[in-house]
Design an enzyme around this catalytic site. Sequence first.
Site, PDB file in Angstrom:
ATOM      1  N   ALA A   1      36.442  13.129  43.738  1.00  0.00           N
ATOM      2  CA  ALA A   1      37.273  13.964  44.604  1.00  0.00           C
ATOM      3  C   ALA A   1      37.669  15.202  43.807  1.00  0.00           C
ATOM      4  O   ALA A   1      37.707  15.165  42.570  1.00  0.00           O
ATOM      5  CB  ALA A   1      38.522  13.192  45.008  1.00  0.00           C
TER       6      ALA A   1
ATOM      7  N   GLY B   1      35.085   9.441  43.767  1.00  0.00           N
ATOM      8  CA  GLY B   1      34.629   9.612  45.149  1.00  0.00           C
ATOM      9  C   GLY B   1      33.116   9.806  45.245  1.00  0.00           C
ATOM     10  O   GLY B   1      32.521   9.534  46.289  1.00  0.00           O
TER      11      GLY B   1
ATOM     12  N   GLU C   1      31.862   6.391  45.259  1.00  0.00           N
ATOM     13  CA  GLU C   1      32.184   5.810  46.573  1.00  0.00           C
ATOM     14  C   GLU C   1      31.237   6.333  47.649  1.00  0.00           C
ATOM     15  O   GLU C   1      30.854   5.601  48.554  1.00  0.00           O
ATOM     16  CB  GLU C   1      33.638   6.125  46.938  1.00  0.00           C
TER      17      GLU C   1
ATOM     18  N   GLU D   1      39.524   6.665  38.424  1.00  0.00           N
ATOM     19  CA  GLU D   1      40.801   7.041  39.053  1.00  0.00           C
ATOM     20  C   GLU D   1      42.006   6.542  38.265  1.00  0.00           C
ATOM     21  O   GLU D   1      43.058   7.190  38.230  1.00  0.00           O
ATOM     22  CB  GLU D   1      40.874   6.486  40.486  1.00  0.00           C
TER      23      GLU D   1
HETATM   24  N1  COA Z   1      37.631  17.726  40.522  1.00  0.00           N
HETATM   25  C1  COA Z   1      37.824  19.043  40.342  1.00  0.00           C
HETATM   26  N2  COA Z   1      37.168  19.756  39.428  1.00  0.00           N
HETATM   27  C2  COA Z   1      36.272  19.108  38.653  1.00  0.00           C
HETATM   28  C3  COA Z   1      36.011  17.737  38.790  1.00  0.00           C
HETATM   29  C4  COA Z   1      36.741  17.028  39.783  1.00  0.00           C
HETATM   30  N3  COA Z   1      36.560  15.739  40.012  1.00  0.00           N
HETATM   31  N4  COA Z   1      35.085  17.380  37.869  1.00  0.00           N
HETATM   32  C5  COA Z   1      34.757  18.495  37.206  1.00  0.00           C
HETATM   33  N5  COA Z   1      35.469  19.536  37.673  1.00  0.00           N
HETATM   34  C6  COA Z   1      35.446  20.938  37.224  1.00  0.00           C
HETATM   35  C7  COA Z   1      36.182  21.134  35.917  1.00  0.00           C
HETATM   36  O1  COA Z   1      37.564  21.256  36.131  1.00  0.00           O
HETATM   37  C8  COA Z   1      35.537  22.413  35.414  1.00  0.00           C
HETATM   38  O2  COA Z   1      36.090  23.491  36.129  1.00  0.00           O
HETATM   39  P1  COA Z   1      36.423  24.888  35.353  1.00  0.00           P
HETATM   40  O3  COA Z   1      35.096  25.368  34.836  1.00  0.00           O
HETATM   41  O4  COA Z   1      36.990  25.757  36.435  1.00  0.00           O
HETATM   42  O5  COA Z   1      37.385  24.532  34.261  1.00  0.00           O
HETATM   43  C9  COA Z   1      34.090  22.264  35.886  1.00  0.00           C
HETATM   44  O6  COA Z   1      34.113  21.321  36.962  1.00  0.00           O
HETATM   45  C10 COA Z   1      33.161  21.722  34.829  1.00  0.00           C
HETATM   46  O7  COA Z   1      33.738  20.541  34.308  1.00  0.00           O
HETATM   47  P2  COA Z   1      33.681  20.140  32.764  1.00  0.00           P
HETATM   48  O8  COA Z   1      34.676  19.056  32.536  1.00  0.00           O
HETATM   49  O9  COA Z   1      33.796  21.375  31.925  1.00  0.00           O
HETATM   50  O10 COA Z   1      32.187  19.616  32.693  1.00  0.00           O
HETATM   51  P3  COA Z   1      31.536  18.540  31.741  1.00  0.00           P
HETATM   52  O11 COA Z   1      30.088  18.536  32.081  1.00  0.00           O
HETATM   53  O12 COA Z   1      31.957  18.773  30.317  1.00  0.00           O
HETATM   54  O13 COA Z   1      32.225  17.130  32.157  1.00  0.00           O
HETATM   55  C11 COA Z   1      32.882  15.418  33.741  1.00  0.00           C
HETATM   56  C12 COA Z   1      31.926  16.569  33.394  1.00  0.00           C
HETATM   57  C13 COA Z   1      32.458  14.945  35.121  1.00  0.00           C
HETATM   58  C14 COA Z   1      32.748  14.270  32.732  1.00  0.00           C
HETATM   59  C15 COA Z   1      34.337  15.906  33.723  1.00  0.00           C
HETATM   60  O14 COA Z   1      34.410  17.122  34.455  1.00  0.00           O
HETATM   61  C16 COA Z   1      35.312  14.949  34.370  1.00  0.00           C
HETATM   62  O15 COA Z   1      35.748  14.008  33.733  1.00  0.00           O
HETATM   63  N6  COA Z   1      35.627  15.156  35.665  1.00  0.00           N
HETATM   64  C17 COA Z   1      36.589  14.329  36.388  1.00  0.00           C
HETATM   65  C18 COA Z   1      35.983  12.991  36.740  1.00  0.00           C
HETATM   66  C19 COA Z   1      36.980  12.135  37.500  1.00  0.00           C
HETATM   67  O16 COA Z   1      38.004  11.731  37.007  1.00  0.00           O
HETATM   68  N7  COA Z   1      36.624  11.839  38.765  1.00  0.00           N
HETATM   69  C20 COA Z   1      37.411  11.016  39.608  1.00  0.00           C
HETATM   70  C21 COA Z   1      38.313  11.808  40.458  1.00  0.00           C
HETATM   71  S1  COA Z   1      39.311  10.790  41.480  1.00  0.00           S
END
Ligand code: COA
Length: 261
Positions: A68, A112, A115, A135
């Site tokens: 999400a 999500g 999911e 989450e």
């Molecule tokens: N929601 C909103 N933005 C997200 C996102 C999410 N779930 N996942 C990644 N992004 C955004 C980051 O904030 C970043 O934005 P920015 O460039 O404006 O700062 C961009 O996407 C790139 O993310 P980044 O973390 O730099 O990429 P990465 O390749 O190093 O890492 C992940 C990727 C997926 C491991 C990491 O982004 C992450 O942990 N995301 C959240 C995962 C999560 O908790 N999902 C469950 C949500 S309920």
Amino acid sequence: MSQSYETLLVERRERVAIVTINRPEKRNALNIQTRAEGAAALEELREDEGVRVVVFTGAGDKAFIAGADIAEFAERTAVTQRDVMTGRSLFTAIDTFPKPVIAMINGYCLGGGCELALACDLRIASERASFGQPEINLGIIPGGGGTQRLTHLVGEGKAMELILTGEIIDAQTAYSYGLVNTVVPAEELEAKTLEIANRIAEKSPVALRMAKEAVKTASRATLDEGLRREIDLFALCFSSADKDEGVQAFLEKRKPEFKGR
Ligand code: COA
């Protein structure tokens, strides 16, 4: 001709439609607009008789869907978040879609995103894909079916472990859990997914629809209810022209031409 969407690409390859979540700079995170457009795209594809199978994937090579859109969480109250989840849900639209839906998972498949993949009928993963329900790290729990569909698919022990620890697992581990159907090298992901999708697209759309509904019933009903539903759906197939064609083609030793009637 497809409608145009801001957060999605919808492409038709013969009888298979590919829906690509197109926010690679945000790792294809699902914001409200993406969810609404995904549901709208499914409405469009539901009516299109030329489309027999739908594939969901994420743009770029990093993420399928990283969950999400967490940025949207900051301002949400319990009431507004509940409205988001109980409104026109993309996950329910996939789950109840009358045609098979395949997740083609090319990278991070988290929260999500996982999911959404769980709501699909098949999950084909690249070796580079990774999976998790993180989450818990945000002080919340999965709210798009994760606690239910994941548990049905991989069992309570593994689901509990993923949901309580928020741990991310690789594609092979996900395969060993039964979370994905197939794992292939990244460069073969699209070809393998389309091969499977095209094979399914040749079958009777009527029978595919009945089969999907019957299998989905297994995790929702008692065994007796499920067996009764199966008989009803099985019998319904006998009212289709596709059944006549399938049986006739077998007897005439030729390939059937199913019309979805
Ligand atoms: N929601 C909103 N933005 C997200 C996102 C999410 N779930 N996942 C990644 N992004 C955004 C980051 O904030 C970043 O934005 P920015 O460039 O404006 O700062 C961009 O996407 C790139 O993310 P980044 O973390 O730099 O990429 P990465 O390749 O190093 O890492 C992940 C990727 C997926 C491991 C990491 O982004 C992450 O942990 N995301 C959240 C995962 C999560 O908790 N999902 C469950 C949500 S309920």
